[in-house]
Design a protein around this motif. Structure first.
Motif, PDB file in Angstrom:
ATOM      1  N   SER A  70     -79.420  -3.301 -24.640  1.00 48.58           N
ATOM      2  CA  SER A  70     -78.294  -2.404 -24.339  1.00 48.58           C
ATOM      3  C   SER A  70     -77.019  -2.866 -25.043  1.00 48.58           C
ATOM      4  CB  SER A  70     -78.081  -2.289 -22.827  1.00 48.58           C
ATOM      5  OG  SER A  70     -77.839  -3.558 -22.246  1.00 48.58           O
ATOM      6  N   GLY A  71     -76.824  -4.174 -25.154  1.00 49.78           N
ATOM      7  CA  GLY A  71     -75.662  -4.688 -25.878  1.00 49.78           C
ATOM      8  C   GLY A  71     -75.701  -4.329 -27.353  1.00 49.78           C
ATOM      9  N   LEU A  72     -76.879  -4.443 -27.947  1.00 50.57           N
ATOM     10  CA  LEU A  72     -77.038  -4.049 -29.340  1.00 50.57           C
ATOM     11  C   LEU A  72     -76.806  -2.545 -29.510  1.00 50.57           C
ATOM     12  CD1 LEU A  72     -77.796  -4.898 -32.212  1.00 50.57           C
ATOM     13  CD2 LEU A  72     -80.192  -4.484 -31.604  1.00 50.57           C
ATOM     14  N   TRP A  73     -77.350  -1.759 -28.584  1.00 57.31           N
ATOM     15  CA  TRP A  73     -77.151  -0.297 -28.632  1.00 57.31           C
ATOM     16  C   TRP A  73     -75.660   0.046 -28.520  1.00 57.31           C
ATOM     17  CZ3 TRP A  73     -79.547   4.118 -29.793  1.00 57.31           C
ATOM     18  CH2 TRP A  73     -78.957   5.305 -29.377  1.00 57.31           C
ATOM     19  N   LEU A  74     -74.971  -0.593 -27.581  1.00 57.97           N
ATOM     20  CA  LEU A  74     -73.543  -0.308 -27.402  1.00 57.97           C
ATOM     21  C   LEU A  74     -72.742  -0.679 -28.647  1.00 57.97           C
ATOM     22  CD1 LEU A  74     -73.155  -1.515 -23.717  1.00 57.97           C
ATOM     23  CD2 LEU A  74     -72.826   0.831 -24.537  1.00 57.97           C
ATOM     24  N   TRP A  76     -73.865  -0.808 -31.718  1.00 56.48           N
ATOM     25  CA  TRP A  76     -74.194   0.183 -32.745  1.00 56.48           C
ATOM     26  C   TRP A  76     -73.522   1.523 -32.443  1.00 56.48           C
ATOM     27  CZ3 TRP A  76     -76.924   4.784 -32.157  1.00 56.48           C
ATOM     28  CH2 TRP A  76     -77.192   5.457 -33.346  1.00 56.48           C
ATOM     29  N   ARG A  77     -73.649   1.970 -31.192  1.00 58.22           N
ATOM     30  CA  ARG A  77     -73.135   3.290 -30.790  1.00 58.22           C
ATOM     31  C   ARG A  77     -71.619   3.379 -30.955  1.00 58.22           C
ATOM     32  NH1 ARG A  77     -71.342   7.479 -29.132  1.00 58.22           N
ATOM     33  NH2 ARG A  77     -72.322   8.997 -27.764  1.00 58.22           N
ATOM     34  N   LEU A  78     -70.932   2.288 -30.644  1.00 61.71           N
ATOM     35  CA  LEU A  78     -69.471   2.253 -30.787  1.00 61.71           C
ATOM     36  C   LEU A  78     -69.039   1.882 -32.208  1.00 61.71           C
ATOM     37  CD1 LEU A  78     -68.524   0.374 -27.501  1.00 61.71           C
ATOM     38  CD2 LEU A  78     -67.979   2.748 -28.063  1.00 61.71           C
ATOM     39  N   ASP A  79     -69.995   1.506 -33.029  1.00 65.12           N
ATOM     40  CA  ASP A  79     -69.701   0.966 -34.352  1.00 65.12           C
ATOM     41  C   ASP A  79     -68.676  -0.163 -34.208  1.00 65.12           C
ATOM     42  OD1 ASP A  79     -69.995   0.660 -37.083  1.00 65.12           O
ATOM     43  OD2 ASP A  79     -68.458   2.138 -37.565  1.00 65.12           O
ATOM     44  N   ALA A  80     -68.994  -1.069 -33.287  1.00 59.23           N
ATOM     45  CA  ALA A  80     -68.061  -2.132 -32.910  1.00 59.23           C
ATOM     46  C   ALA A  80     -68.303  -3.436 -33.665  1.00 59.23           C
ATOM     47  CB  ALA A  80     -68.145  -2.381 -31.401  1.00 59.23           C
TER      48      ALA A  80
END
Length: 162
Positions: A70-74, A76-80
């Motif tokens: 989930s941390g990796l997804w977040l 990626w999703r936020l382009d953070a």
């Protein structure tokens, strides 16, 4: 608002995983280990600890995987990705990855293949010293985890911008 909100679900899963994982580490460190060390028979301390902690290990493995995914997804999703280089964000972003990596290595490699045998051999020679070392390691891991959790929550809500 309607529809599937992948970001909200990923963040909820991330918080859930970290809560169960680090909360479990806190329980083991602050409750289970002191209770085991209070037993009068030194040999029984490690045996009780391993029996009870083993039940949490499977939960910890699943929640560490969920927190990582989930941390990796977040991220990626936020382009953070740039947060890893921002002065106000770098320490807690790196901290989350470091703490996660430490636990992943401990739970999936060291504990099942190295530490269990090592602690059993050490416990035969020095049961009280072995339990003291286990407790010290847990205190260090819990302290680092809590510092990173506090930093990440504050940082993700703008708390570290001075």
């Amino acid at each position: 608002m309607s529809g599937f909100n992948d970001f909200a679900i990923a963040r909820a899963l991330h918080v859930f995983a970290v809560l169960i994982w680090i909360g479990g580490v806190a329980f083991v460190t602050l409750v289970l280990l002191p209770a085991c060390r209070a037993l009068s028979e030194p040999a029984g301390q490690l045996e009780l600890f391993e029996r009870l902690e083993h039940r949490f290990a499977a939960i910890a493995r699943w929640t560490v995987l969920l927190a990582g995914a989930s941390g990796l997804w977040l991220t990626w999703r936020l382009d953070a990705w740039s947060r890893f280089a921002e002065p106000a964000s770098w320490w807690w972003m790196h901290g989350m990855v470091i703490v996660w990596s430490l636990f992943a290595v401990m739970l999936f490699i060291l504990e099942p293949f190295v530490l269990q045998k090592l602690f059993q051999a050490q416990a035969r020679k020095d049961p009280l010293g072995t339990m003291a070392r286990i407790q010290r390691v847990h205190v260090v891991l819990l302290t680092a985890s809590l510092v990173v959790v506090l930093g990440a929550v504050a940082g993700s809500h703008g708390g570290w911008h001075f």
